[in-house]
Design a protein around this motif. Structure first.
Motif, mmCIF file in Angstrom:
data_model
loop_
_atom_site.group_PDB
_atom_site.id
_atom_site.type_symbol
_atom_site.label_atom_id
_atom_site.label_comp_id
_atom_site.label_asym_id
_atom_site.label_seq_id
_atom_site.Cartn_x
_atom_site.Cartn_y
_atom_site.Cartn_z
ATOM 1 N N UNK A 120 0.103 -10.450 10.901
ATOM 2 C CA UNK A 120 -1.136 -11.209 11.040
ATOM 3 C C UNK A 120 -1.011 -12.456 10.178
ATOM 4 N N UNK A 121 -1.270 -13.605 10.724
ATOM 5 C CA UNK A 121 -1.178 -14.813 9.917
ATOM 6 C C UNK A 121 -2.371 -15.720 10.219
ATOM 7 N N UNK A 122 -2.718 -16.495 9.242
ATOM 8 C CA UNK A 122 -3.857 -17.393 9.395
ATOM 9 C C UNK A 122 -3.319 -18.795 9.628
ATOM 10 N N UNK A 123 -3.868 -19.495 10.601
ATOM 11 C CA UNK A 123 -3.325 -20.786 10.972
ATOM 12 C C UNK A 123 -3.984 -21.908 10.169
ATOM 13 N N UNK A 124 -3.198 -22.559 9.327
ATOM 14 C CA UNK A 124 -3.722 -23.676 8.546
ATOM 15 C C UNK A 124 -3.428 -25.005 9.223
ATOM 16 N N UNK A 125 -2.536 -24.957 10.199
ATOM 17 C CA UNK A 125 -2.069 -26.192 10.823
ATOM 18 C C UNK A 125 -2.193 -26.059 12.334
ATOM 19 N N UNK A 126 -2.953 -26.978 12.924
ATOM 20 C CA UNK A 126 -3.050 -26.971 14.387
ATOM 21 C C UNK A 126 -1.884 -27.779 14.933
ATOM 22 N N UNK A 127 -1.416 -27.387 16.099
ATOM 23 C CA UNK A 127 -0.241 -28.050 16.667
ATOM 24 C C UNK A 127 -0.538 -28.461 18.097
ATOM 25 N N UNK A 128 -0.139 -29.683 18.451
ATOM 26 C CA UNK A 128 -0.295 -30.110 19.834
ATOM 27 C C UNK A 128 0.867 -31.048 20.193
ATOM 28 N N UNK A 129 0.950 -31.404 21.469
ATOM 29 C CA UNK A 129 1.962 -32.376 21.892
ATOM 30 C C UNK A 129 1.266 -33.583 22.504
ATOM 31 N N UNK A 177 3.721 -30.427 4.276
ATOM 32 C CA UNK A 177 2.954 -29.896 3.145
ATOM 33 C C UNK A 177 2.651 -31.004 2.139
ATOM 34 N N UNK A 178 3.663 -31.800 1.820
ATOM 35 C CA UNK A 178 3.472 -32.857 0.820
ATOM 36 C C UNK A 178 2.428 -33.873 1.306
ATOM 37 N N UNK A 179 2.550 -34.237 2.569
ATOM 38 C CA UNK A 179 1.610 -35.216 3.132
ATOM 39 C C UNK A 179 0.168 -34.697 3.080
ATOM 40 N N UNK A 234 1.914 -31.518 -6.902
ATOM 41 C CA UNK A 234 2.249 -31.670 -5.477
ATOM 42 C C UNK A 234 3.760 -31.514 -5.285
ATOM 43 N N UNK A 235 4.522 -32.197 -6.139
ATOM 44 C CA UNK A 235 5.981 -32.122 -6.017
ATOM 45 C C UNK A 235 6.475 -30.699 -6.242
ATOM 46 N N UNK A 236 5.920 -30.045 -7.262
ATOM 47 C CA UNK A 236 6.357 -28.677 -7.573
ATOM 48 C C UNK A 236 5.978 -27.721 -6.433
ATOM 49 N N UNK A 237 4.783 -27.912 -5.870
ATOM 50 C CA UNK A 237 4.343 -27.064 -4.741
ATOM 51 C C UNK A 237 5.322 -27.205 -3.579
ATOM 52 N N UNK A 238 5.730 -28.444 -3.341
ATOM 53 C CA UNK A 238 6.660 -28.685 -2.232
ATOM 54 C C UNK A 238 7.998 -28.002 -2.503
ATOM 55 N N UNK A 239 8.444 -28.067 -3.763
ATOM 56 C CA UNK A 239 9.720 -27.425 -4.105
ATOM 57 C C UNK A 239 9.634 -25.905 -3.948
ATOM 58 N N UNK A 240 8.517 -25.331 -4.389
ATOM 59 C CA UNK A 240 8.343 -23.876 -4.262
ATOM 60 C C UNK A 240 8.259 -23.467 -2.786
ATOM 61 N N UNK A 241 7.665 -24.348 -2.004
ATOM 62 C CA UNK A 241 7.572 -24.075 -0.562
ATOM 63 C C UNK A 241 8.972 -24.065 0.063
ATOM 64 N N UNK A 242 9.783 -25.061 -0.325
ATOM 65 C CA UNK A 242 11.151 -25.126 0.193
ATOM 66 C C UNK A 242 11.937 -23.883 -0.216
ATOM 67 N N UNK A 243 11.661 -23.448 -1.454
ATOM 68 C CA UNK A 243 12.363 -22.264 -1.952
ATOM 69 C C UNK A 243 11.965 -21.045 -1.124
ATOM 70 N N UNK A 244 10.663 -20.908 -0.894
ATOM 71 C CA UNK A 244 10.198 -19.766 -0.117
ATOM 72 C C UNK A 244 10.741 -19.804 1.319
ATOM 73 N N UNK A 245 10.803 -20.998 1.849
ATOM 74 C CA UNK A 245 11.273 -21.189 3.228
ATOM 75 C C UNK A 245 12.796 -21.059 3.332
#
Lengths: 259, 239
Positions: A120-129, A177-179, A234-245
């Motif tokens: 189960x995941x919660x959508x924080x980002x909507x996606x379209x084309x 994420x950074x943006x 913000x920079x650290x959050x992005x780095x932790x995100x990259x690490x998790x990913x």
């Protein structure tokens, strides 16, 4: 910092008291189930409850019983959004006798979805084309809605790029994420609040997500922080995100540098 | 000619022709591309379409919607090729030529749909079809957004269509219709579309709805209930 006050007497339903999950019916159409915990609010027991599903082009309204015992009254099939999962929900508790006055509401509720791995995941980002000319992707913001990742419709893989292509995710998501964090914290100068305005719920969700990344810490509500501290966070959050990913490894795997 | 849709190349070619129109080229109807097999693909069970000239958005969609419903296209609102093809077929209605044969198509999104929500109702055929479907049981209450010429939707469509929670709420549109549509002239009332916030006009109505939305569930209300809570500045339009 922008702050607004609620003079209307309308109560805000907290996100923690609302859980809306999306599943599929026997015909493959999306339907929802809403678990609403309204007993802690001061509401007339017979107030009408409505659940609204909405995107940028359509709204579907579903009667959901009364405040004392909210429950679906009709089929909750979301047929107005066929081919899309970029929709959100609102819950309204309404005076059933006098002029449809609002007793309580919750806006911009992101539903829980069952993904391919049954998580189960919660959508924080909507996606379209969309046609973006020469640009492969872009990020769009509106006042009160979750950010929209637009992928150029010349790319046949379209939305599935963002959903399942690990190479795309590793290259693009850190920048996304950074943006988003820059938009929230630098451009809008938003800071976490104990009682966020309805329009700011998506910002709270993103700050909560970034703060909960392994190794990161949340920004505390009410604390003064300098511009430098914000930029570092913000920079650290992005780095932790990259690490998790595991972003670098995913890119190297795609390039066949490692196995 | 059977109902069809442009393929990707067809959309690009139509976009190219729109650009040529803007640059002053004289392009006569019917456009050659609407039956060119390189640019067009057929719609399954597509009904016969006859090229006509329409005087209003209402007349246009009253003709087209039954045909679209008959064809049972899955998720037709998001079928960009279909709406672009229809725009090319009815180019004389949605982008009429002047005395010199020249056309002014304005923005592409008026003829070729995009998924950008801001332009959803700005497509000159998809927009009114969508409205027609939302209000099919009480069309006379939605004339304020359907009476216009297909090529000139104007301010009421632009302002009411800009927000999904307004255009999809029958009571909001019916109340706007009651306030601003003149059944005798079959146009909006004079002064109602003032582009400054003159008391009682459309822009004030929209501002007020934003405020009322915080206190009322506007979807639960009917036209009379909305009209009743409007302040006295709307009296001249209330009739």
């Amino acid at each position: 910092m922008r702050r607004r006050f609620n003079y209307t007497g309308r109560q805000k339903l907290k996100q923690k008291d609302i859980a809306i999950s999306i599943t599929q019916d026997e015909n493959g159409l999306q339907k929802f189930y809403a678990d609403l915990k309204l007993d802690e609010y001061k509401l007339p027991s017979d107030a009408r409850v409505w659940v609204e599903a909405y995107d940028r082009n359509a709204v579907m309204r579903f009667p959901y019983g009364i405040a004392e015992s909210p429950a679906s009254e009709v089929a909750t099939t979301l047929d107005a959004f066929s081919g899309s999962d970029s929709y959100y929900f609102r819950v309204k508790v309404v005076d059933s006798e006098q002029s449809s006055r609002l007793f309580a509401s919750a806006l911009s509720i992101s539903p829980l979805r069952q993904d391919e791995n049954d998580d189960i995941r919660k959508s924080l980002l909507r996606i379209t084309t969309r046609d973006l000319g020469p640009v492969p992707w872009s990020l769009e913001f509106s006042n009160s809605d979750y950010p929209l990742l637009v992928i150029n419709n010349e790319i046949d893989a379209g939305k599935s790029l963002a959903r399942s292509n690990k190479f795309f995710q590793a290259l693009v998501f850190p920048a996304v994420l950074k943006q988003i964090l820059v938009k929230i914290l630098v451009e809008d100068e938003y800071r976490p609040g104990s009682e966020p305005d309805d329009d700011d719920l998506w910002k709270e969700s993103w700050l909560e997500f970034a703060g909960s990344l392994p190794g990161n810490t949340s920004l505390q509500a009410g604390l003064e922080v300098s511009e430098d501290e914000i930029a570092n966070w913000i920079q650290y959050s992005m780095e932790m995100f990259c690490k998790q990913l595991n972003a670098v490894r995913k890119i190297r795997l795609e390039l066949k540098e490692v196995e | 000619m059977r109902l069809s849709r442009f393929n990707r190349e067809g959309i690009k070619e139509f976009q190219f022709q729109l650009q040529k129109m803007r640059e002053g080229a004289v392009i006569k109807s019917p456009l050659g591309i609407i039956e060119d097999k390189n640019f067009v693909e057929s719609v399954e069970n597509g009904p016969e379409i006859i090229i006509k000239l329409f005087d209003s958005r209402h007349d246009m969609v009253a003709y087209l919607n039954p045909l679209l419903v008959e064809s049972s296209i899955n998720d037709d609102m998001n079928d960009a090729g279909l709406w672009a093809w229809l725009s090319a077929v009815f180019i004389d209605s949605v982008c009429p030529s002047d005395d010199n044969g020249k056309r002014k198509p304005k923005h592409d999104y008026r003829h070729i749909p995009t998924s950008d929500y801001r332009h959803f109702y700005r497509h000159l055929i998809r927009g009114p079809v969508r409205i027609y479907r939302l209000f099919d049981r009480n069309l006379e209450e939605s004339e304020i957004v359907l009476y216009q010429h297909p090529s000139v939707p104007g301010d009421f469509v632009e302002q009411l269509g800009a927000r999904q929670e307004r255009i999809t709420n029958p009571a909001i549109i019916a109340a706007a219709n009651h306030l601003y549509y003149d059944r005798n002239t079959k146009k909006h009332k004079r002064g109602a579309a003032a582009n400054w916030k003159k008391p009682g006009t459309l822009r004030r109505y929209l501002d007020l709805l934003d405020q009322l939305d915080l206190t009322y569930d506007l979807y639960s209300m009917n036209e009379d209930e909305i009209l009743k809570i409007l302040p006295s500045e709307f009296a001249p339009y209330r009739g």
